[in-house]
Design a protein around this motif. Structure first.
Motif, PDB file in Angstrom:
ATOM      1  N   GLU B   1       0.883  -1.260   0.026  1.00 28.46           N
ATOM      2  CA  GLU B   1      -0.083  -0.119   0.039  1.00 28.46           C
ATOM      3  C   GLU B   1       0.911   1.265   0.181  1.00 28.46           C
ATOM      4  N   ASP B   2       0.464   2.159  -0.758  1.00 28.64           N
ATOM      5  CA  ASP B   2       1.197   3.486  -1.026  1.00 28.64           C
ATOM      6  C   ASP B   2       0.950   4.205   0.263  1.00 28.64           C
ATOM      7  N   GLN B   3       2.332   4.704   0.860  1.00 28.96           N
ATOM      8  CA  GLN B   3       2.123   5.362   2.161  1.00 28.96           C
ATOM      9  C   GLN B   3       2.939   6.571   2.182  1.00 28.96           C
ATOM     10  N   VAL B   4       2.788   7.487   2.894  1.00 32.92           N
ATOM     11  CA  VAL B   4       3.775   8.627   3.223  1.00 32.92           C
ATOM     12  C   VAL B   4       3.695   8.920   4.837  1.00 32.92           C
ATOM     13  N   THR B   5       5.031   9.142   5.345  1.00 32.94           N
ATOM     14  CA  THR B   5       4.928   9.431   6.804  1.00 32.94           C
ATOM     15  C   THR B   5       5.814  10.468   7.059  1.00 32.94           C
ATOM     16  N   GLN B   6       5.190  11.551   7.533  1.00 32.80           N
ATOM     17  CA  GLN B   6       6.409  12.915   7.942  1.00 32.80           C
ATOM     18  C   GLN B   6       6.747  12.565   9.345  1.00 32.80           C
ATOM     19  N   SER B   7       7.649  13.323   9.635  1.00 32.40           N
ATOM     20  CA  SER B   7       8.391  13.475  11.001  1.00 32.40           C
ATOM     21  C   SER B   7       9.273  14.657  11.009  1.00 32.40           C
ATOM     22  N   PRO B   8       9.118  15.310  12.202  1.00 30.63           N
ATOM     23  CA  PRO B   8       8.343  15.078  13.272  1.00 30.63           C
ATOM     24  C   PRO B   8       7.042  15.674  13.114  1.00 30.63           C
ATOM     25  N   GLU B   9       5.918  15.317  14.197  1.00 33.32           N
ATOM     26  CA  GLU B   9       4.711  15.889  13.866  1.00 33.32           C
ATOM     27  C   GLU B   9       4.699  17.336  14.097  1.00 33.32           C
ATOM     28  N   ALA B  10       5.508  17.778  15.143  1.00 34.26           N
ATOM     29  CA  ALA B  10       5.613  19.338  15.261  1.00 34.26           C
ATOM     30  C   ALA B  10       6.942  19.721  15.714  1.00 34.26           C
ATOM     31  N   LEU B  11       7.402  20.738  15.554  1.00 33.44           N
ATOM     32  CA  LEU B  11       8.615  21.291  15.575  1.00 33.44           C
ATOM     33  C   LEU B  11       8.745  22.752  15.913  1.00 33.44           C
ATOM     34  N   ARG B  12       9.454  23.059  17.083  1.00 35.01           N
ATOM     35  CA  ARG B  12       9.467  24.146  17.521  1.00 35.01           C
ATOM     36  C   ARG B  12      11.156  24.740  17.302  1.00 35.01           C
ATOM     37  N   LEU B  13      11.239  25.869  16.801  1.00 28.26           N
ATOM     38  CA  LEU B  13      12.519  26.403  16.693  1.00 28.26           C
ATOM     39  C   LEU B  13      12.855  27.738  16.891  1.00 28.26           C
ATOM     40  N   GLN B  14      13.686  28.055  17.348  1.00 26.84           N
ATOM     41  CA  GLN B  14      14.039  29.613  17.596  1.00 26.84           C
ATOM     42  C   GLN B  14      14.470  30.280  16.395  1.00 26.84           C
ATOM     43  N   GLU B  15      14.251  31.504  16.057  1.00 22.32           N
ATOM     44  CA  GLU B  15      14.306  32.367  15.003  1.00 22.32           C
ATOM     45  C   GLU B  15      15.720  32.030  14.677  1.00 22.32           C
ATOM     46  N   GLY B  16      16.328  31.702  13.420  1.00 28.05           N
ATOM     47  CA  GLY B  16      17.723  31.460  13.048  1.00 28.05           C
ATOM     48  C   GLY B  16      18.211  30.218  13.391  1.00 28.05           C
ATOM     49  N   GLU B  17      17.451  29.219  13.971  1.00 34.01           N
ATOM     50  CA  GLU B  17      17.791  27.744  14.370  1.00 34.01           C
ATOM     51  C   GLU B  17      17.381  27.012  13.005  1.00 34.01           C
ATOM     52  N   SER B  18      18.376  26.554  12.284  1.00 28.85           N
ATOM     53  CA  SER B  18      18.319  25.605  11.074  1.00 28.85           C
ATOM     54  C   SER B  18      17.604  24.306  11.482  1.00 28.85           C
ATOM     55  N   SER B  19      16.887  23.643  10.802  1.00 30.52           N
ATOM     56  CA  SER B  19      16.679  22.141  11.065  1.00 30.52           C
ATOM     57  C   SER B  19      15.980  21.762   9.717  1.00 30.52           C
ATOM     58  N   SER B  20      15.431  20.291   9.833  1.00 31.49           N
ATOM     59  CA  SER B  20      15.059  19.550   8.714  1.00 31.49           C
ATOM     60  C   SER B  20      13.699  18.859   8.927  1.00 31.49           C
ATOM     61  N   LEU B  21      12.876  18.883   8.230  1.00 30.95           N
ATOM     62  CA  LEU B  21      11.581  18.009   8.051  1.00 30.95           C
ATOM     63  C   LEU B  21      11.824  16.716   7.185  1.00 30.95           C
ATOM     64  N   ASN B  22      11.383  15.549   7.748  1.00 34.13           N
ATOM     65  CA  ASN B  22      11.384  14.455   6.982  1.00 34.13           C
ATOM     66  C   ASN B  22      10.207  13.887   6.320  1.00 34.13           C
ATOM     67  N   CYS B  23      10.265  13.231   5.236  1.00 33.12           N
ATOM     68  CA  CYS B  23       8.911  12.712   4.337  1.00 33.12           C
ATOM     69  C   CYS B  23       9.324  11.478   4.109  1.00 33.12           C
ATOM     70  N   SER B  24       9.093  10.296   4.689  1.00 34.67           N
ATOM     71  CA  SER B  24       9.428   8.860   4.197  1.00 34.67           C
ATOM     72  C   SER B  24       8.230   8.405   3.203  1.00 34.67           C
ATOM     73  N   TYR B  25       8.486   7.735   2.191  1.00 33.95           N
ATOM     74  CA  TYR B  25       7.261   7.319   1.391  1.00 33.95           C
ATOM     75  C   TYR B  25       7.552   5.801   0.977  1.00 33.95           C
ATOM     76  N   THR B  26       6.623   4.973   0.644  1.00 34.05           N
ATOM     77  CA  THR B  26       6.635   3.734   0.041  1.00 34.05           C
ATOM     78  C   THR B  26       5.509   3.658  -1.056  1.00 34.05           C
ATOM     79  N   VAL B  27       5.949   3.682  -2.485  1.00 34.66           N
ATOM     80  CA  VAL B  27       5.161   3.762  -3.409  1.00 34.66           C
ATOM     81  C   VAL B  27       5.605   3.230  -4.427  1.00 34.66           C
ATOM     82  N   SER B  28       5.028   2.387  -5.195  1.00 36.05           N
ATOM     83  CA  SER B  28       5.557   1.552  -6.581  1.00 36.05           C
ATOM     84  C   SER B  28       5.647   2.638  -7.721  1.00 36.05           C
ATOM     85  N   GLY B  29       6.733   3.010  -8.180  1.00 35.39           N
ATOM     86  CA  GLY B  29       7.127   3.792  -9.108  1.00 35.39           C
ATOM     87  C   GLY B  29       6.531   5.180  -8.798  1.00 35.39           C
TER      88      GLY B  29
END
Lengths: 113, 113
Positions: B1-29
């Motif tokens: 089954e095709d699926q998309v999962t994002q993490s984290p659900e919530a993220l708090r940053l201070q102004e100027g604090e760099s970070s990354s959001l993740n998106c994992s997926y399983t899809v055929s093609g």
């Protein structure tokens, strides 16, 4: 360029009542989508139209939901009868070239009591 | 089954604090991966489209990257106006030129001054 228009913006109904939502896509966009977005979740596609025809309605609860797109422009989504679990934001989107380049309307927030 | 999962659900940053959001997926093609921004009470707004592993796209303080299993949205020196929910979606194959989008649940970003 005018965006995707939706009305009403908010609707509160009691369970077992009926409700209808209206969408006017961006002029010239052949593809129109209706999504359901439950709080805290991503949008889920309910139905996709290409001009007047239905392309995908595999996730539309057809026992209570119906949608039409007359003359390949405006569209209406109807719920009859509504259930508590139908409380969500109903988003309409349109695209000119491919499903990725979708432009979304502001949505209709439905509350079923 | 095709699926998309994002993490984290919530993220708090201070102004100027760099970070990354993740998106994992399983899809055929995979036919495309899309990032959208959604502000409260509004519909999603398109940010990026990525089609193949190794591809990168940039827009102001945002940079999206794609591998065979996941995508990252990097936010460099964020500002309070970057606060929003970021949605990731994948385009699933279909019989024709259409292909529905499957959305993740989103990451809600809050940037404090």
């Amino acid at each position: 360029e005018a965006g995707v228009a939706q009305s009403p913006r908010y609707k509160i109904i009691e369970k077992r009542q009926s409700v209808a939502f209206w969408c006017n896509p961006i002029s010239g966009h052949a593809t129109l989508y209706w999504y359901q977005q439950i709080l805290g979740q991503g949008p889920k596609l309910l139905i996709q139209f290409q001009n007047n025809g239905v392309v995908d309605d595999s996730q539309l609860p057809k026992d209570r939901f119906s949608a039409e797109r007359l003359k390949g422009v405006d569209s209406t989504l109807k719920i009859q009868p509504a259930k508590l679990e139908d409380s969500a934001v109903y988003l309409c989107a349109s695209s000119l070239v491919g499903p990725g380049w979708q432009f979304f309307g502001p949505g209709t927030r439905l509350t079923v009591l | 089954e095709d699926q998309v999962t994002q993490s984290p659900e919530a993220l708090r940053l201070q102004e100027g604090e760099s970070s990354s959001l993740n998106c994992s997926y399983t899809v055929s093609g995979l036919r495309g991966l899309f990032w959208y921004r959604q502000d409260p009470g509004k519909g999603p707004e398109f940010l990026f489209t990525l089609y193949s592993a190794g591809e990168e796209k940039e827009k102001e303080r945002l940079k999206a990257t794609l591998t065979k299993k996941e995508s990252f949205l990097h936010i460099t020196a964020p500002k309070p106006e970057d606060s929003a929910t970021y949605l990731c979606a994948v385009q699933a194959p279909s019989d024709g030129n259409t292909g529905k989008l499957i959305f993740g649940q989103g990451t809600t970003l809050q940037v404090k001054p």
